[in-house]
Write an enzyme that holds these catalytic residues in place. Sequence first.
Site, mmCIF file in Angstrom:
data_model
loop_
_atom_site.group_PDB
_atom_site.id
_atom_site.type_symbol
_atom_site.label_atom_id
_atom_site.label_comp_id
_atom_site.label_asym_id
_atom_site.label_seq_id
_atom_site.Cartn_x
_atom_site.Cartn_y
_atom_site.Cartn_z
ATOM 1 N N HIS A 436 0.816 -1.217 0.000
ATOM 2 C CA HIS A 436 0.000 0.000 0.000
ATOM 3 C C HIS A 436 0.849 1.266 0.000
ATOM 4 O O HIS A 436 0.315 2.382 -0.175
ATOM 5 C CB HIS A 436 -0.936 0.008 1.219
ATOM 6 C CG HIS A 436 -2.336 0.436 0.893
ATOM 7 N ND1 HIS A 436 -2.618 1.539 0.117
ATOM 8 C CD2 HIS A 436 -3.539 -0.089 1.227
ATOM 9 C CE1 HIS A 436 -3.922 1.677 -0.002
ATOM 10 N NE2 HIS A 436 -4.520 0.706 0.657
ATOM 11 N N ASP A 440 -2.398 3.341 -4.155
ATOM 12 C CA ASP A 440 -3.626 3.234 -3.384
ATOM 13 C C ASP A 440 -4.532 2.186 -4.018
ATOM 14 O O ASP A 440 -4.189 1.542 -5.013
ATOM 15 C CB ASP A 440 -4.322 4.593 -3.281
ATOM 16 C CG ASP A 440 -4.599 5.212 -4.644
ATOM 17 O OD1 ASP A 440 -4.651 4.457 -5.637
ATOM 18 O OD2 ASP A 440 -4.755 6.443 -4.721
#
Length: 465
Positions: A436, A440
Amino acid sequence: MAQVLEFKLPDLGEGLTEAEIVRWLVKVGDVVAIDQPVVEVETAKAMVEVPCPYGGVVTARFGEEGTELPVGAPLLTVAVGEPAAEPEGSGNVLVGYGTQAPAARRRRVRAGTAGVDGHARRPGTASAEPHARVHAPAATPAATQAATQAPAPAEGPVPVISPLVRKLARDNGVDLRRLAGSGPDGLILRADVEDALRAGAGRVRTAEEPVVPTTAAAPAGGEPAVRAPAAAPRAEAGVRVPLKGVRGAVADKLSRSRREIPDATCWVDADATELMRARTAMNTAGGPKISLLALLARICTAALARFPELNSFVDTQAREIVRLDQVHLGFAAQTERGLVVPVVRDAHARDAESLTAEFARLTESARAGTLTPGELTGGTFTLNNYGVFGVDGSTPIINHPEAAMLGVGRIVPKPWVHEGELAVRQVVQLSLTFDHRVCDGGTAGGFLRYVADCVEQPAVLLRTL
């Protein structure tokens, strides 16, 4: 007049500090030639046959099968017919080393003041869990003499077996100057740092305390032999499986991935009926057969071209995301020795036929145990086809330091709404586990959706061919 020369476990490259004796290839009394393999050892990266740089008669062996030795520990002694000179060697190589390695380079390695292979590596070039059977280097007499004559300095750099050990100590707040190294001439090994971490204070030496040796009885030459085994843990019910060798390397890498990478997973079901039909049409048209894995790999490389954020790694020291131009595609291959991840180099530049051939070659080498370290390192993205195990989905651990892994489940007939009507279609579950930090959910979802679109409508790939 015969002269007895001692051959020590050489530096095997890639940051390796120890190896386990798997099988002796010679006995005491056997006659060996220069560069003849004398022992098979297992490291955290490979199964390795170690050649001896001397020709003569084996007079002694050190360590039974199953014994773990540090780099620099004696392996065997050989009686040669004439006073030793620098052996010719054949140039057998493992990760850039051979029996004619320069003495100065070896001296730096043995003294613990330089990296193991002398080359900087991009993060992620360490292997996941390789099992290659390759020729290892043998140390030269000049290097052996340098190792025995170089005492640990009282001031200046502390003699450490590799930069990885120094980093381990630094990351855990261990003062190397207070450790008594168990390697040759007090060389500090990874096991010494790990012992210190387990003991809290570790093997600490002070002005009032003598250094307590951590090795077993040494041969006549005065060099330490095998590290004394630690005290056996209290007997309890159950079977204990040592985390060492490849199994230990896998455990360390997976733990590091879980510790450092904030991963997330998204998944989608896709109708793979048209992809299966396209593959059938390709294979009935003549020419080499195309594998399903090759088609999925081709889809992956096309998706990575559209979403390059996922073909990257995070440089934590510089706090930078490094996006890579080339796709080196790792894929999971099950073998008798466990799961390994061979790497297809420049997968983005290959067509389906080339990918099929390379997958087949690497899979066969993996099962035979002949993969080289270079074929098991340097991946930038991993394709995990866990459908071969008969399961639909998974949330795998990312292959550190890569940024993502695409998982493919089994393709099975399921009820599916197709063109407004209920039909039986070939359905597959796709999952993407991603770092992450590099992107995104929008980017990850876009990547996975594009892969699913290509699976459902292979003609979508024509836009990128």
